[in-house]
Design an enzyme around this catalytic site. Structure first.
Site, PDB file in Angstrom:
ATOM      1  N   GLY A  20       0.837  -1.194   0.000  1.00  0.00           N
ATOM      2  CA  GLY A  20       0.000   0.000   0.000  1.00  0.00           C
ATOM      3  C   GLY A  20       0.867   1.237   0.000  1.00  0.00           C
ATOM      4  CG  MET A  22       1.221   4.233   5.107  1.00  0.00           C
ATOM      5  SD  MET A  22       0.224   3.933   6.583  1.00  0.00           S
ATOM      6  CE  MET A  22       1.504   3.692   7.797  1.00  0.00           C
ATOM      7  CG  ASP A 141      -6.116   6.363   7.061  1.00  0.00           C
ATOM      8  OD1 ASP A 141      -5.222   5.624   6.607  1.00  0.00           O
ATOM      9  OD2 ASP A 141      -6.989   6.888   6.336  1.00  0.00           O
TER      10      ASP A 141
END
Length: 771
Positions: A20, A22, A141
């Site tokens: 992803g 991150m 988030d």
């Protein structure tokens, strides 16, 4: 990182199971503890960053990872460990066998989930959020990709703390310079989009409303490809009711989601704890709020997929209850995250020992620098029991004559496992692990080998943090002697062990001996490192603390003042170490009777800590509490009462209504009410605090007895002397039993009892003459 690479000598990476914005998630094996785990590797730090920013980045990562590791709830993914390897920050988590909600929707062809699953997921996520919000933690988030449903139906939230870290530090590529996530605006609250509103737990509630809307209907609240339209929808459009998409949904769920999606935070449910009850009943109407202005930079945002996977990818490994750690959980202790002990970073370990508001508490001395560079022992609530492998005694004994590299690697892994337990605040478990490593390293390497002494140092440190000071003193003494023989008396590691010896002596109340050791270590540090080396200043800070404990207040104040000035020059006025010493300066000013000066110092420290750590951080609140003591001493009881009331509210939010720090703030409030002559209110507050302290701390705890004395004072001022005398007697008898007849606190309690008896008899004689 390549397949099957071993990082930190402990975690064997096997295959990527998710990618992803991150970073990557790997299926891995913890070879030290023999269990399967997931390792999340964040994006590399990059050579373009300057050393100062890298240091800040690593510290922020450690802080956020500690927050995640401290959370203990069946609905939150367990974080076992964290660190850095070759410029890559990583987290070690439990390996989940399940699918995130984004994947479940994809598996279902974007059709909504069954109604019973939607309601069940809503209740489980709400329970987890209610817990984390009580700990003062906001996710920031929340989205379908960060919520995983396991094969047994349990639901877990992922990425606590790390989402904020990524946003603050630009790790995810989906960020602008403002730190706002650009790729998935479908789950962002209006205050997140605007950038100027306060982000608190109600932002998570809005995001939860977006998630529930999508899994219940198959589409997000604003299912639009144009980012501007999505932002406008979050800003000022009330979404269509869920039942307009799907009539069979419960009315309670429909109304609840609309309330969660209220534009103004104050129009949403007050907390996540309201959600589960409302799933069964629900209010009569949904709420909404006026629109807010759209930020000018919003047009730069680009639309991404509503449920982009950023954390948990397909987890294909078979489920093993023995290693997945999804069944057994420990009760959260709701302790506040305490500052690091300072061995590696120099941060002061502030004591949270309860005391009456009349007696200011000093800052604790910091520990000496660790012999394990880069290691950080932060004290946090435990996160459950880690299954440790049995000590390899037989294999070690068989290999005494010729230790193999494999055996030494096993021992190094167990040493690191002990460090990890300490980092999570599980000191008793850490001590047992280090004890076995000390024994086995001693057999294969020798008692004075640096590795054996390093493990013995960590054993002593864990014992000290478990309040086993006598055992810790013995171990630190052995380490000091061994290092002096092999490294020399002025070696940094030898001095570190000697300084810890002094620290433990102080913990045992042997302050004169501690002073002698600190003075000797300070002289050696000045010879070998210089007068203004950070380790030298840390030792001088501890010496100032010890001088104060010995009653040598003028010397203590002068020493602390010099250390504060030196730290300000070297580290900056707002550095944690500088503020720690200024906190001690303020305490000593109070003990010298200079309450106005102490108040100024405490307020400046609190303001600086609020800017750096946050208004509700434990260190900030500790400085504000001491300011309340100063206000009381200066006769400004009205201001003190207001401050203590605010502190009680902040402590309740961050650590819960029954935590000792919350009760200490309430005790201060009761004292201030008495000073204002509001004795009925003061007595009620004292009784309430005493009852809670009795339940939480025990009837004989010093804090409980302080509250009982406050009850007696209130009763006396209200003229109820017989009742007051009973309370004074209970305090005196308990202190006699627990502390001894000659202890100063016992003598003070006996004096209170005698004074009350005399007053009652005097009033009785006066009443007799009147009649």
């Amino acid at each position: 990182m390549a397949d099957t690479r071993l990082i930190q000598g402990r975690y064997r990476l096997h295959e990527v199971i998710g990618r992803g914005g991150m970073g990557e998630v790997w299926r891995a094996t913890d070879e030290a503890l023999g269990r399967r785990v997931a390792v999340k590797c964040l994006r590399p730090l990059g050579p373009q960053r300057d050393p100062a920013s890298l240091t800040v980045l690593r510290e922020r990562f450690r802080r956020e990872a500690r927050v995640a590791a401290a959370l203990q709830h069946r609905g939150i993914t367990v974080v076992h460990d964290f660190g850095e390897s070759d410029g890559v920050l990583f987290l070690v988590m439990e390996l989940l066998d399940g699918r995130n909600l984004s994947q479940l929707l994809g598996d279902n062809g974007k059709a909504p989930l069954p109604v019973d699953q939607v309601v069940d997921i809503a209740g489980q996520v709400a329970d987890a959020l209610a817990y984390t919000h009580r700990q003062g933690v906001v996710h920031r988030d929340l989205k379908p990709a960060n919520i995983v449903r396991l094969g047994d139906g349990a639901v877990k939230i992922c990425d606590f703390g790390i989402a904020r870290f990524a946003a603050d530090n630009g790790i995810t590529s989906r960020l602008t310079g403002t730190g706002i996530a650009m790729g998935t605006p479908h789950y962002m609250s209006p205050e997140q989009i605007g950038g100027g509103g306060e982000i608190d737990h109600r932002s998570d509630l809005y995001s939860l409303g977006c998630v529930l809307y999508e899994i219940a209907t198959g589409v997000p609240p604003f299912d639009l490809e144009d980012t501007w339209a999505v932002l406008v929808g979050h800003r000022d459009t009330v979404p269509a009711p869920l039942r307009s998409h799907r009539p069979e949904l419960p009315a309670a769920l429909d109304l609840l989601v609309l309330d969660l999606l209220a534009k103004a935070p104050e129009a949403r449910p007050a907390d996540a704890g309201e959600i589960r009850p409302r799933l069964a009943t629900g209010p009569a109407t949904a709420s909404s709020a006026p629109p807010r202005a759209l930020p000018g930079w919003a047009g730069r945002m680009t639309t991404g997929r509503p449920a982009a996977t950023t954390f948990v990818g397909p987890l294909t490994a078979p489920y093993d209850p023995a290693t997945a750690l999804t069944g057994e959980w420990t009760r959260a202790t709701a302790l506040p995250p305490r500052p690091a002990d300072g061995r590696a970073t120099g941060t002061v370990a502030y004591p949270y020992a309860p005391h009456a508001p009349e007696v200011p508490s000093p800052a604790a001395p910091v520990s000496a620098q660790t012999s394990a560079p880069g290691h950080d022992h932060s004290t946090l609530p435990g996160t459950g029991s880690i299954p440790l492998p049995a000590p390899a005694s037989a294999s070690v004994a068989a290999s005494v004559s010729a230790p193999t590299s494999e055996l030494l690697a096993v021992l190094a892994g167990r040493h690191r496992a002990g460090l990890g337990l300490g980092r999570l605040g599980r000191w008793e478990e850490a001590a047992e692990v280090h004890r076995t490593v000390v024994r086995d390293r001693g057999r294969v390497l020798g008692a004075d080998h640096p590795d054996t002494l390093a493990s013995r140092y960590e054993l002593a440190f864990a014992l000290a943090r478990s309040d086993r000071h006598a055992d810790a003193l013995r171990e630190f003494g052995g380490v000091s002697e061994g290092r002096a023989r092999t490294l020399g008396t002025d070696h940094a590691d030898t001095l570190a062990a000697r300084q810890e010896t002094a620290y433990v002596l102080g913990g045992l109340g042997r302050h004169a001996e501690a002073h002698s050791v600190y003075a000797a270590v300070l002289a050696a540090r000045e010879r070998s490192m210089g007068a203004e080396h950070p380790d030298t200043l840390r030792c001088r800070h501890n010496l100032a603390f010890t001088l104060g404990r010995l009653g040598r207040l003028a010397e203590a104040y002068a020493t602390a003042r010099e250390v504060a000035d030196a730290r300000a020059r070297l580290l900056g006025a707002d550095h944690a170490d500088t503020l720690a010493t200024r906190h001690e300066v303020a305490h000593l000013l109070g003990r010298l009777g200079r309450w106005a000066d102490a108040l100024t110092q405490y307020r400046e420290v609190a303001e600086a800590r609020a800017a750096a750590l946050g208004a509700d951080h434990a260190d900030t609140l500790a400085a504000r509490y001491e300011a309340g003591i100063c206000l009381g001493r200066l006769g400004r009881a009205e201001e003190a009462a207001a401050l203590y009331r605010e502190l009680a509210g902040a402590r309740t939010r961050t650590v819960g209504p029954e935590h000792p720090e919350t009760l200490r703030a309430r005790h201060g409030l009761g004292v201030s009410l008495g000073r204002l002559g509001r004795w009925e209110d003061a007595l009620a507050e004292a009784r309430a605090v005493c009852g809670l302290r009795t339940r939480v701390l025990g009837a004989d705890h010093p804090d409980t007895l302080v509250s009982r004395r406050e009850i007696a004072i209130g009763l006396g001022w209200l003229g109820r002397h017989d009742e007051a005398l009973d309370e004074y007697r209970r305090v005196a008898e308990t202190r006699t039993r627990t502390l001894g007849a000659a202890h100063p606190d016992t003598l003070a309690a006996r004096a209170d009892e005698a004074h009350c008896t005399e007053r009652r008899e005097r009033l009785g004689r006066r009443d007799h003459r009147t009649t």
